[in-house]
Structure formats: C-alpha cells, structure tokens
Design a protein around this motif. Sequence first.
Motif, PDB file in Angstrom:
ATOM      1  N   ILE A 210     -23.686  62.390  51.373  1.00  0.00           N
ATOM      2  CA  ILE A 210     -22.729  61.387  51.828  1.00  0.00           C
ATOM      3  C   ILE A 210     -22.181  61.739  53.210  1.00  0.00           C
ATOM      4  O   ILE A 210     -21.971  60.865  54.052  1.00  0.00           O
ATOM      5  CB  ILE A 210     -21.581  61.247  50.801  1.00  0.00           C
ATOM      6  N   CYS A 211     -21.971  63.032  53.446  1.00  0.00           N
ATOM      7  CA  CYS A 211     -21.304  63.453  54.682  1.00  0.00           C
ATOM      8  C   CYS A 211     -22.232  63.509  55.887  1.00  0.00           C
ATOM      9  O   CYS A 211     -21.752  63.426  57.029  1.00  0.00           O
ATOM     10  CB  CYS A 211     -20.637  64.819  54.477  1.00  0.00           C
ATOM     11  N   VAL A 212     -23.525  63.676  55.701  1.00  0.00           N
ATOM     12  CA  VAL A 212     -24.417  63.871  56.859  1.00  0.00           C
ATOM     13  C   VAL A 212     -25.353  62.708  57.112  1.00  0.00           C
ATOM     14  O   VAL A 212     -26.005  62.676  58.175  1.00  0.00           O
ATOM     15  CB  VAL A 212     -25.243  65.174  56.700  1.00  0.00           C
ATOM     16  N   CYS A 213     -25.446  61.764  56.179  1.00  0.00           N
ATOM     17  CA  CYS A 213     -26.366  60.647  56.387  1.00  0.00           C
ATOM     18  C   CYS A 213     -25.947  59.840  57.624  1.00  0.00           C
ATOM     19  O   CYS A 213     -24.789  59.446  57.771  1.00  0.00           O
ATOM     20  CB  CYS A 213     -26.389  59.745  55.156  1.00  0.00           C
ATOM     21  N   PHE A 236     -10.986  60.795  49.373  1.00  0.00           N
ATOM     22  CA  PHE A 236     -12.239  61.001  48.656  1.00  0.00           C
ATOM     23  C   PHE A 236     -12.853  62.356  49.007  1.00  0.00           C
ATOM     24  O   PHE A 236     -13.389  63.055  48.142  1.00  0.00           O
ATOM     25  CB  PHE A 236     -13.215  59.870  48.996  1.00  0.00           C
ATOM     26  N   MET A 237     -12.759  62.765  50.247  1.00  0.00           N
ATOM     27  CA  MET A 237     -13.301  64.061  50.665  1.00  0.00           C
ATOM     28  C   MET A 237     -12.514  65.220  50.054  1.00  0.00           C
ATOM     29  O   MET A 237     -13.081  66.259  49.718  1.00  0.00           O
ATOM     30  CB  MET A 237     -13.299  64.156  52.188  1.00  0.00           C
ATOM     31  N   TYR A 265     -18.057  69.535  58.519  1.00  0.00           N
ATOM     32  CA  TYR A 265     -18.712  68.896  59.666  1.00  0.00           C
ATOM     33  C   TYR A 265     -18.282  67.429  59.800  1.00  0.00           C
ATOM     34  O   TYR A 265     -17.923  66.956  60.890  1.00  0.00           O
ATOM     35  CB  TYR A 265     -20.226  69.017  59.488  1.00  0.00           C
ATOM     36  N   ARG A 266     -18.270  66.719  58.684  1.00  0.00           N
ATOM     37  CA  ARG A 266     -17.884  65.298  58.718  1.00  0.00           C
ATOM     38  C   ARG A 266     -16.379  65.145  58.977  1.00  0.00           C
ATOM     39  O   ARG A 266     -15.964  64.217  59.708  1.00  0.00           O
ATOM     40  CB  ARG A 266     -18.264  64.648  57.384  1.00  0.00           C
ATOM     41  N   ALA A 267     -15.572  66.026  58.414  1.00  0.00           N
ATOM     42  CA  ALA A 267     -14.123  65.946  58.636  1.00  0.00           C
ATOM     43  C   ALA A 267     -13.777  66.188  60.099  1.00  0.00           C
ATOM     44  O   ALA A 267     -12.835  65.576  60.636  1.00  0.00           O
ATOM     45  CB  ALA A 267     -13.396  66.950  57.738  1.00  0.00           C
ATOM     46  N   GLN A 268     -14.518  67.057  60.759  1.00  0.00           N
ATOM     47  CA  GLN A 268     -14.291  67.288  62.179  1.00  0.00           C
ATOM     48  C   GLN A 268     -14.668  66.062  63.008  1.00  0.00           C
ATOM     49  O   GLN A 268     -13.997  65.742  63.992  1.00  0.00           O
ATOM     50  CB  GLN A 268     -15.089  68.511  62.637  1.00  0.00           C
ATOM     51  N   PRO A 273      -7.233  65.219  58.827  1.00  0.00           N
ATOM     52  CA  PRO A 273      -6.503  66.499  58.706  1.00  0.00           C
ATOM     53  C   PRO A 273      -6.534  67.095  57.300  1.00  0.00           C
ATOM     54  O   PRO A 273      -6.616  68.317  57.145  1.00  0.00           O
ATOM     55  CB  PRO A 273      -5.072  66.133  59.128  1.00  0.00           C
ATOM     56  N   GLU A 274      -6.442  66.250  56.255  1.00  0.00           N
ATOM     57  CA  GLU A 274      -6.362  66.793  54.897  1.00  0.00           C
ATOM     58  C   GLU A 274      -7.631  67.541  54.492  1.00  0.00           C
ATOM     59  O   GLU A 274      -7.549  68.697  54.040  1.00  0.00           O
ATOM     60  CB  GLU A 274      -6.054  65.672  53.885  1.00  0.00           C
ATOM     61  N   PRO A 275      -8.819  66.941  54.606  1.00  0.00           N
ATOM     62  CA  PRO A 275     -10.018  67.718  54.257  1.00  0.00           C
ATOM     63  C   PRO A 275     -10.260  68.902  55.172  1.00  0.00           C
ATOM     64  O   PRO A 275     -10.801  69.930  54.736  1.00  0.00           O
ATOM     65  CB  PRO A 275     -11.159  66.691  54.343  1.00  0.00           C
TER      66      PRO A 275
END
Length: 406
Positions: A210-213, A236-237, A265-268, A273-275
């Motif tokens: 989900i995070c890298v697609c 969700f993260m 990586y996706r949160a950046q 901020p939370e994840p």
Amino acid sequence: MLAVDTGIVEEWLSEFKTLPEASISSYATNLKDKTALISSLYKVIQEPQSELLEPVCHQLFEFYRSGEEQLLRFTLQFLPELMWCYLAVSASRDLQSSGCIEALLLGVYNLEIVDKEGHSKVLSFTIPSLSKPSVYHEPSSIGSMALTEGALSQHGLSRVVYSGPHPQREMLTAQNRFEVLTFLLLCYNAALSYMPAVSLQSLCQICSRICVCGYPRQQVRKYKGVNCRIPVSSEFMVQMLTGIYYAFYNGEWDLARKAMDDILYRAQLELYPEPLLVANAIKASLPQGAMKSSKEGTRCIQVEITPTSSRISRNAVTSMSIRGHRWKRHEQPENGNDATELGNFIIPEISVTNVSGERTGNGEKSRALAENDVQHIQGVQETATDPRTDSKGMPEIRRQKSVTLI
C-alpha cells in the motif's frame, strides 16, 4: 488457482451449510488447524475474478455474525488481505470486481460499531501515566522525579480517550473509505494475539504494498500488479504500525522491518506527523540484531524491564532527611563552653578480662558506673560523636561489647 484448492473451498462451503447447531462449537475449534483450507481461501481472495469469491465472502460474513468467538476470529485473519484487494481494485477503478468484498467489509464494520442490544459503541482508551510502571517502561529508568505539588496533584489521575459513536455506512466512498478501514484495522489489532503467522505475514506484505505502489520504491521491491498510487490516511498508517510492532516480536522480523521502512518512507513523502512519530519511536526501541523468537507458543511483545536501582533524588523525602530534620528541631543552642566540656570528658578504661582500671582526669576520680548504666552501654552499638547528643555528661563509647565490673 489449482483444481485442488477449488475442491477444498467447495467442500468447506457445503460443509457448514449442513452442519447441525450443536456441532458448531467443535467445528469452530478445529477450523483454525485446517492450514490447507486457509491457504486455499487466500488464493480465492487474491483473485477478484474468481467465481468462488462471492460465496466465500458470504460465508465469512455468516461466520462473523454467528456469535461464535472462534468463527469471528477466523474471519478476522483474512481482513488485511481483503483490505488490500479492495484498495487495489478501487485504485484501478474496477469497482464491479470488489462488490462482494466491499459488502463483507461494510457488514463487519456495521456489526462492530454496535453492541448486542443495537446501541452505538463508544470505545475508551486509557493513556498510561509515566509515574507508574508498565510493560513498556520503568519509572526508575526515566530519571529523577521530584515529588512536587504539581506531580502529586496529577498522581493517580489517568487520561481517557474516547472513540465513537461511529455512524452506520451503507456504501464505501472516497470520503468515508479510510474511516471505515481504520476502524476495521483497529478491530483486527485488538485480536492480534489470536492471529496465525500467515495472517501476520499478510499484514506486513499488504502494508508494504500500500505504501510503495506508484512510487519509485516499487521498482526496488519488485511489486507487480498495481502501478498507481493508493491514497492512505494518517490514522490508517498508525494502525498499520500497531500490527507491525506486534509482528516484530512474534516471528516475522524481516517482513515487519521491511514494512516499517516502507511506512516510514511513505509518511515522509506525505509529511504525516503521527506515523512519523510512531515509526521512529519503534525503530529507536528495536534491538540491534534480529529477534529469533519462536513462531509457536505464547505470543507477546517482549520488552526489557529495567532493574530497580537505588537512585534517590537530592530533593526526595527520605527517612534520613526526616531524622535530620527532627534532630535540628530538637537541638538545643550551643555555646562556647561546650567545646571546653567536651575536652574535659573522663574516659574510663574498661577491660573485657574482668579487670577494670580507672584513669583520673584533671585530678578527680571518676565515679563508678551503675548497673543500669552498664545495661544501657551493652545495647549501644555505635554512638554519634556529634555534640548534639542529649546527655553531655556521659563519656563517649564506641562499639563496646559486654562488660562486667568488679
């Protein structure tokens, strides 16, 4: 999908329909041990065009609303894979292929937000206090915690966070999609200790996908199938990280580490901020080497309990400080003659060989000790040399053993 898997799933579908009511409990208990069936069901879910997908989703929903705890957990273990299939189909805008999966997710959601009487649930979460020990921390490892007035006023108070009530949903839209999925993942995390290893593996894999697609890292991971970006929410993260943190210490170190790196990586990229906070906290708390924990047996989060240490703050209230305060309060004023009197003390020479000699100071003969004074001396282990002692006329005696006077 092989013909063997198709036969196993079809047999499972027909078996439950003819099952008598009295045998449901024993059937549910043995269901979790059917690894071949679980593997075949995963293959059915991963093929949106399969003809068996709709009856499988219908039966999983029947399991969930049956009220049997084992059947409910059996359905929950497929929740991560169902979410991924729904998000992947939604990203490709082929909504017709995800109709049965969407209906199953909505059914589970609408059952979870109400209690047995049909009233809306309000979930509560208690935030632990740092002044009290828990499985995650020891107050002694944090450092000195002085007993100030503000700290005492907050001691014993706990902060409670509430979630809900949640509204009923009839369909999933772009606006409410992740609100529903976040709540479903929360329900899955509440039953993490009952999830089998294959479910934890599925959770780590779908979190990574989900995070890298749709991003450059997809080429590094060599994920195929979905090439477009899948939108995610910050809440969700955070729920994904909760499950991954459990997987770290329950036999899925490599998959969990890869999934956490992808979430970070996706949160950046999203600047959530939370994840970012949760992922960096988990990363900082991980041991240097991989945990070689067994996949069998009791499942729990392993933490190191800091041994208790005798670290006392300078401002802490202790028995010694109270005793010193009492001495200062009862201390009589000293004058210049005290030093002279101390210098003229008569110190008797006492022998333990039943022979006592007396030594005279300043030309005067010291008086003999009374019997009650001897008993008092026998009980004394060590007397202070501080001039604040009450009886200034008594001689100074150090660690004296039993004495018999002749």
